[in-house]
Design a protein around this motif. Sequence first.
Motif: not given
Length: 124
Positions: A21, A23, A78
């Motif tokens: 991920s 962000a 994201t």
Amino acid sequence: QVQLVESGGGLVQAGGSLRLSCAASGRIFSSYGIGWFRQAPGKEREFVASIRWSAGYTYYANFVKGRFTISRDNAKTTVYLQMNSLKPEDTAVYYCAVQFSDNYYGDRNEYSYWGQGTQVTVSS
């Protein structure tokens, strides 16, 4: 200013999967998209995949096509990198970065802000 925080790295056996991920926060709305790069020890940082915010166009390096998938969640700003069928040669530090230009997505010099990186280790 833009801040990027990667997560999701770790140790996995060959053939396994991980989801990274990225962000993003800050002045992200004027950017074109996000890219993932990786850097193995003793090697240059190389392009892995990228995605455009608006139309969702995706681009991949040949060596990950069919195994990795990049996606985005516009509401959360994201970006994800789903990595399947991992190989030992995928071992590297993975970085996400923001592109503010509409130029070639695969050139790391076109990216302005970088995250701190997340380690991915694939054992054989």
